[in-house]
Design a protein around this motif. Structure first.
Motif, PDB file in Angstrom:
ATOM      1  N   MET A  54       0.857  -1.187   0.000  1.00 57.77           N
ATOM      2  CA  MET A  54       0.000   0.000   0.000  1.00 57.77           C
ATOM      3  C   MET A  54       0.890   1.233   0.000  1.00 57.77           C
ATOM      4  O   MET A  54       1.902   1.282   0.706  1.00 57.77           O
ATOM      5  CB  MET A  54      -0.917   0.033   1.227  1.00 57.77           C
ATOM      6  CG  MET A  54      -1.678   1.352   1.402  1.00 57.77           C
ATOM      7  SD  MET A  54      -2.682   1.415   2.912  1.00 57.77           S
ATOM      8  CE  MET A  54      -4.102   0.434   2.396  1.00 57.77           C
ATOM      9  N   TYR A  96     -13.467  -0.534   4.260  1.00 57.63           N
ATOM     10  CA  TYR A  96     -12.088  -0.059   4.317  1.00 57.63           C
ATOM     11  C   TYR A  96     -11.643   0.168   5.759  1.00 57.63           C
ATOM     12  O   TYR A  96     -10.569  -0.276   6.171  1.00 57.63           O
ATOM     13  CB  TYR A  96     -11.941   1.229   3.506  1.00 57.63           C
ATOM     14  CG  TYR A  96     -10.544   1.814   3.567  1.00 57.63           C
ATOM     15  CD1 TYR A  96      -9.571   1.395   2.677  1.00 57.63           C
ATOM     16  CD2 TYR A  96     -10.205   2.761   4.530  1.00 57.63           C
ATOM     17  CE1 TYR A  96      -8.278   1.902   2.734  1.00 57.63           C
ATOM     18  CE2 TYR A  96      -8.919   3.270   4.596  1.00 57.63           C
ATOM     19  CZ  TYR A  96      -7.961   2.845   3.697  1.00 57.63           C
ATOM     20  OH  TYR A  96      -6.688   3.352   3.771  1.00 57.63           O
ATOM     21  N   LYS A 152      -9.422  -6.880  -4.641  1.00 62.66           N
ATOM     22  CA  LYS A 152      -9.874  -5.662  -5.313  1.00 62.66           C
ATOM     23  C   LYS A 152      -8.958  -4.519  -4.930  1.00 62.66           C
ATOM     24  O   LYS A 152      -8.151  -4.613  -4.005  1.00 62.66           O
ATOM     25  CB  LYS A 152     -11.320  -5.337  -4.942  1.00 62.66           C
ATOM     26  CG  LYS A 152     -11.559  -5.117  -3.457  1.00 62.66           C
ATOM     27  CD  LYS A 152     -13.029  -4.860  -3.179  1.00 62.66           C
ATOM     28  CE  LYS A 152     -13.314  -4.710  -1.687  1.00 62.66           C
ATOM     29  NZ  LYS A 152     -14.761  -4.480  -1.435  1.00 62.66           N
ATOM     30  N   THR A 153      -9.096  -3.416  -5.655  1.00 58.71           N
ATOM     31  CA  THR A 153      -8.320  -2.218  -5.376  1.00 58.71           C
ATOM     32  C   THR A 153      -8.928  -1.484  -4.187  1.00 58.71           C
ATOM     33  O   THR A 153     -10.150  -1.330  -4.102  1.00 58.71           O
ATOM     34  CB  THR A 153      -8.304  -1.299  -6.610  1.00 58.71           C
ATOM     35  OG1 THR A 153      -7.715  -2.008  -7.706  1.00 58.71           O
ATOM     36  CG2 THR A 153      -7.503  -0.045  -6.335  1.00 58.71           C
ATOM     37  N   ARG A 154      -8.077  -1.023  -3.269  1.00 56.74           N
ATOM     38  CA  ARG A 154      -8.548  -0.338  -2.059  1.00 56.74           C
ATOM     39  C   ARG A 154      -7.846   1.014  -1.951  1.00 56.74           C
ATOM     40  O   ARG A 154      -6.734   1.215  -2.473  1.00 56.74           O
ATOM     41  CB  ARG A 154      -8.221  -1.149  -0.793  1.00 56.74           C
ATOM     42  CG  ARG A 154      -8.521  -2.620  -0.851  1.00 56.74           C
ATOM     43  CD  ARG A 154     -10.011  -2.914  -0.804  1.00 56.74           C
ATOM     44  NE  ARG A 154     -10.640  -2.504   0.423  1.00 56.74           N
ATOM     45  CZ  ARG A 154     -10.659  -3.235   1.560  1.00 56.74           C
ATOM     46  NH1 ARG A 154     -10.009  -4.385   1.611  1.00 56.74           N
ATOM     47  NH2 ARG A 154     -11.309  -2.803   2.627  1.00 56.74           N
ATOM     48  N   GLY A 155      -8.455   1.926  -1.225  1.00 54.94           N
ATOM     49  CA  GLY A 155      -7.814   3.218  -1.015  1.00 54.94           C
ATOM     50  C   GLY A 155      -8.706   4.173  -0.261  1.00 54.94           C
ATOM     51  O   GLY A 155      -9.881   3.903   0.009  1.00 54.94           O
ATOM     52  N   SER A 182     -12.653   3.661  -0.716  1.00 58.91           N
ATOM     53  CA  SER A 182     -12.945   2.853  -1.892  1.00 58.91           C
ATOM     54  C   SER A 182     -14.145   1.938  -1.691  1.00 58.91           C
ATOM     55  O   SER A 182     -14.852   1.612  -2.648  1.00 58.91           O
ATOM     56  CB  SER A 182     -11.708   2.019  -2.264  1.00 58.91           C
ATOM     57  OG  SER A 182     -11.318   1.196  -1.159  1.00 58.91           O
ATOM     58  N   PHE A 191      -3.369   4.033  -1.285  1.00 60.66           N
ATOM     59  CA  PHE A 191      -3.730   3.299  -2.496  1.00 60.66           C
ATOM     60  C   PHE A 191      -3.123   1.916  -2.431  1.00 60.66           C
ATOM     61  O   PHE A 191      -1.904   1.745  -2.278  1.00 60.66           O
ATOM     62  CB  PHE A 191      -3.231   4.033  -3.742  1.00 60.66           C
ATOM     63  CG  PHE A 191      -3.538   3.318  -5.026  1.00 60.66           C
ATOM     64  CD1 PHE A 191      -4.850   3.166  -5.454  1.00 60.66           C
ATOM     65  CD2 PHE A 191      -2.521   2.778  -5.796  1.00 60.66           C
ATOM     66  CE1 PHE A 191      -5.137   2.496  -6.636  1.00 60.66           C
ATOM     67  CE2 PHE A 191      -2.796   2.108  -6.978  1.00 60.66           C
ATOM     68  CZ  PHE A 191      -4.113   1.970  -7.402  1.00 60.66           C
ATOM     69  N   LEU A 192      -3.990   0.909  -2.512  1.00 62.30           N
ATOM     70  CA  LEU A 192      -3.583  -0.493  -2.530  1.00 62.30           C
ATOM     71  C   LEU A 192      -4.023  -1.067  -3.874  1.00 62.30           C
ATOM     72  O   LEU A 192      -5.221  -1.327  -4.081  1.00 62.30           O
ATOM     73  CB  LEU A 192      -4.233  -1.245  -1.367  1.00 62.30           C
ATOM     74  CG  LEU A 192      -3.883  -2.720  -1.171  1.00 62.30           C
ATOM     75  CD1 LEU A 192      -2.404  -2.900  -0.876  1.00 62.30           C
ATOM     76  CD2 LEU A 192      -4.721  -3.315  -0.042  1.00 62.30           C
ATOM     77  N   PRO A 193      -3.102  -1.236  -4.837  1.00 60.25           N
ATOM     78  CA  PRO A 193      -3.501  -1.629  -6.199  1.00 60.25           C
ATOM     79  C   PRO A 193      -4.318  -2.913  -6.236  1.00 60.25           C
ATOM     80  O   PRO A 193      -5.281  -3.014  -6.999  1.00 60.25           O
ATOM     81  CB  PRO A 193      -2.160  -1.782  -6.928  1.00 60.25           C
ATOM     82  CG  PRO A 193      -1.195  -0.959  -6.150  1.00 60.25           C
ATOM     83  CD  PRO A 193      -1.649  -1.028  -4.732  1.00 60.25           C
ATOM     84  N   MET A 194      -3.911  -3.900  -5.447  1.00 65.65           N
ATOM     85  CA  MET A 194      -4.663  -5.143  -5.399  1.00 65.65           C
ATOM     86  C   MET A 194      -4.561  -5.743  -4.006  1.00 65.65           C
ATOM     87  O   MET A 194      -3.484  -6.138  -3.566  1.00 65.65           O
ATOM     88  CB  MET A 194      -4.146  -6.145  -6.445  1.00 65.65           C
ATOM     89  CG  MET A 194      -4.843  -7.497  -6.408  1.00 65.65           C
ATOM     90  SD  MET A 194      -6.668  -7.402  -6.508  1.00 65.65           S
ATOM     91  CE  MET A 194      -6.878  -6.712  -8.144  1.00 65.65           C
ATOM     92  N   ASP A 195      -5.677  -5.770  -3.308  1.00 63.50           N
ATOM     93  CA  ASP A 195      -5.740  -6.390  -1.991  1.00 63.50           C
ATOM     94  C   ASP A 195      -5.799  -7.899  -2.191  1.00 63.50           C
ATOM     95  O   ASP A 195      -6.788  -8.435  -2.716  1.00 63.50           O
ATOM     96  CB  ASP A 195      -6.984  -5.888  -1.247  1.00 63.50           C
ATOM     97  CG  ASP A 195      -7.026  -6.338   0.204  1.00 63.50           C
ATOM     98  OD1 ASP A 195      -6.491  -7.425   0.503  1.00 63.50           O
ATOM     99  OD2 ASP A 195      -7.592  -5.608   1.034  1.00 63.50           O
TER     100      ASP A 195
END
Length: 743
Positions: A265, A325, A294-297, A321, A285-289
């Protein structure tokens, strides 16, 4: 010269762990004044003058003075100047070159430091000098250290060899910083250290062959201390923040963080400070959890400003996101009971006795169990005007409240509501009594849209105009008391409040932002039993209340307060909210509250609401608080609300040995048989260093899922923190928690 050398050594030492002055200053500074130990105090108040001035007086057992050559002073040499003292076995003063050289246990003192060296040499004109085998103490900073050699080239450069720094008391070397060589450039505000080592006890734990660091308040870019931890939600984590000094009024912190169960992240914070505004932008921003797939942020922006005189702006934007979260990435128990995230932007004007606000506000659901249809209405926009103009014509006080707001929600009734509520009152006061009649008119207009989505069909235009009349009267009686050998003043304060509002049918009015007003003591004297403007109660009622206080005669300190009151309704109330049954009869609940400061350490709080119509308790709460001089504290709170909650919350800190404390919290939902938060741990906290180890388990959402973690924090006082911010969590979970009183 010595003073400046040691101040710069402190900043250099702080920077050896990569801490910038901004990060250091943002931490809670240690309470050095409460620290004990053997740190040297000034021998005279004259030493504490921060601006040395005046002539130099010299005394010695033996003196050989020369008019133009070198004067020699031998035996208990004392050089005195306001703000500067120097003692030595022998001193030489070269009048022609303006230099002083002190030998044999040279002892220098000024407002900030106390330093002893084998020899000291300084040019009084150029500030060029050197010292050998220097040992120093910083008065205000509770720090000490040594340097084998110091060379200073005026106000531009300083070189230190084999320098150390610690905030521990003499004889306690729990930690220290060492550097083989330190070069300080005062013109650029930058220092360079070689062979820097951090020791815990005698064990080296960190080595940096070379490091660049700031030596003044000019912030410098660089890596900050890493942080990490482990939780059941995300596994182990570690983050390494990088501080970027963009400009004197702007900076940023960029934090790459790795979660073992979720991946990488990227987080960041940007801060700005301008002449007329300030604020910060934060995001993750987490491109892929890898766990949620999925993408998180998250994103937030807080801004306050004053672009023109009397004008103010406020922005608070918050977005995530997804609605889980905060469950996965927040460590706050309060987020478990929060269903909506608010974002708003305000602009306001402050006039003479009045103010106006323009606002836009919307909400995002952060509770997966709550559908969007149950979110609060968006206010796009809202305008508010409030004014108070006392002592006008014939002594009248004039109040004005106005609001115009456009409410929006998908698949729901919306529209504009205009609410105007002027009030005039005539305050009449005599010694110990007051009588204030008031009359007002509340006019509310609705211009509705999407009325077809209403549960009950309604018109696109609705209006309500109601007169409101009330009388507020009371008195204060006093008498002197003597309790426990002390003088006290007891008051008896009866109060009566009559309210009349005629009935007008409002069952077809929408409910945009209105809810029943809670029955606390102050609400007994409110003209409306609802929050918001969608309902205006009908009323023909009188409130009777009584308050008594116990005040210290000498200081006016309130040691005890108790209040009780109730409303007597002359007819049954008819205005309600949809799906809310009105079970009121001719009397309201009896509301009482109490607060007592029994001693300096012990205090009590309590509230009780009894419903005589149903012969039952509606609400009760009780709290006991203890604050000991040795840092001990205890909080016991019980809360009960009929058919809603029953909770017990116990927290505290208890000293078990010198500097050692047990900390904990037990927060239980008795009604639903579940533990909301359990926290327990051990801390060692001294002026030198602190370590905190805490285990914590808490509810993360309304469904009852839990997060369990072990938290560790190592704090080197005056230097920085390694690990998680356990002290921040303890301040939030244990009311009253803070720096202890050092013994």
């Amino acid at each position: 010269m010595e003073q400046r050398k040691n101040i710069l050594l402190v900043v250099a030492a702080i920077s050896l762990l990569g801490l910038t002055p901004l990060t250091w200053a943002a931490q809670t500074p240690p309470n050095w004044e409460s620290c004990g130990g053997t740190f040297i105090k000034a021998e005279s108040d004259e030493i504490l003058d921060p601006t040395p001035s005046g002539p130099i007086d010299v005394t010695a057992y033996q003196a050989e003075a020369e008019k133009e050559g070198i004067s020699t002073f031998i035996g208990d040499v004392k050089l005195r100047r306001r703000g500067q003292w120097l003692d030595a076995d022998k001193a030489f003063y070269d009048k022609q070159n303006k230099t002083i050289r002190a030998l044999g246990d040279a002892h220098y003192q000024d407002a900030m430091l106390d330093i002893t060296s084998d020899s000291t040499k300084v040019n009084l004109d150029t500030d060029v000098g050197e010292a050998e085998n220097a040992r120093y103490f910083l008065r205000d900073y509770h720090a000490r250290g040594k340097a084998d050699g110091v060379k200073r080239q005026g106000s531009t450069k300083t070189e230190l060899k084999e320098a150390t720094f610690t905030t521990c008391n003499v004889g306690d070397n729990a930690w220290r910083l060492e550097a083989g060589k330190v070069d300080l450039n005062h013109e650029t505000g930058v220092g360079f250290a070689r062979n820097a080592r951090l020791r815990l006890g005698n064990i080296p734990v960190l080595y940096l062959p070379f490091i660049r660091f700031p030596i003044d308040d000019r912030r410098k870019s660089g890596f900050l201390a890493p942080s990490g931890g482990r939780s059941t939600n995300s596994g182990a984590s570690i983050g390494i923040p990088y501080y970027w000094n963009i400009a004197p009024n702007r900076d940023a912190t960029i934090t790459p963080r790795y979660f073992s169960e979720r991946g990488f992240m990227l987080g960041g914070q940007f801060r700005y400070l301008n002449r007329s505004n300030q604020g910060q932008v934060r995001g993750t921003f987490l491109p892929m959890d890898e766990k949620a797939h999925k993408t998180r942020g998250a994103f937030s922006w807080q801004h306050t400003g004053s672009p023109w005189p009397r004008w103010f702006t406020n922005v608070d934007i918050n977005q995530v996101s997804d609605n889980r979260y905060f469950e996965d990435f927040s460590n706050s128990l309060s987020m478990a009971s929060t269903v909506a995230l608010s974002s708003e932007a305000d602009i306001s004007y402050q006039g003479n006795g009045w103010n106006a606000i323009g606002r836009a506000q919307e909400f995002q659901s952060i509770d997966p169990t709550i559908p969007d249809a149950f979110l609060p209405y968006r206010r796009l926009p809202q305008f508010l005007v409030d004014g108070f103009f006392p002592d006008r014509f014939l002594g009248l006080d004039v109040r004005v409240h106005g609001e115009a707001v456009n409410f929006q929600k998908i698949n729901a009734v919306g529209g504009t509501r205009v609410d105007l509520w002027p009030t005039v009152s005539l305050p009449l006061r005599t010694g110990g009594t007051y009588f204030t009649p008031s009359i007002g008119v509340r006019d509310t207009q609705y211009f509705l849209t999407n009325t077809s989505d209403a549960v009950t069909p309604t018109s696109t235009f609705l209006s309500r105009t109601l007169p409101i009349f009330n009388i507020d009267t009371g008195a204060t009686f006093e008498r002197q008391l003597s309790l426990g050998g002390g003088g006290f003043r007891q008051t008896l304060e009866p109060r009566a409040y009559y309210l009349y509002v005629p009935y007008q049918d409002q069952k077809n009015f929408p409910v945009f932002d209105t809810a029943p007003l809670d029955n606390y003591f102050a609400s007994l004297f409110q003209p409306n039993s609802f929050t918001g403007a969608d309902r205006m109660n009908d009323a023909n009622q009188v409130t009777l209340a009584l308050t008594s206080r116990l005040l210290e005669s000498a200081t006016g300190t309130e040691r005890f307060r108790a209040s009780v009151g109730a409303i007597d309704f002359f007819h049954k109330r008819r205005i309600t909210l949809p799906d809310v049954l009105d079970d009121s009869v001719t009397g309201s609940v009896i509301v009482s509250e109490m607060a007592a400061q029994l001693t300096k350490e012990w205090s009590l709080l309590g509230e009780y609401r009894f419903n005589p119509s149903h012969d039952q308790t509606d609400l009760s709460s009780a709290g006991v608080r203890y604050r000991g001089e040795n840092g001990a504290l205890m909080n016991i709170n019980y809360r009960y609300r009929r058919s809603v909650l029953q909770q017990i919350d116990v927290s505290g800190r208890y000293p078990i040995a010198n500097h050692w404390n047990v900390v904990g919290r037990w927060y239980e939902d008795i009604r639903n048989h579940r533990l909301l938060e359990m926290l327990g741990g051990l801390e060692y906290d001294s002026c030198c260093w602190a370590i905190r180890v805490v285990g914590r388990s808490y509810i993360t959402n309304i469904e009852g899922q839990r997060n369990t973690s072990i938290l560790v924090q190592l704090e080197l006082k005056g230097l920085g923190n390694i690990g998680q911010k356990v002290d921040t969590i303890l301040r939030r979970s244990v009311p009253g928690y803070g720096p202890p009183v050092y013994q």
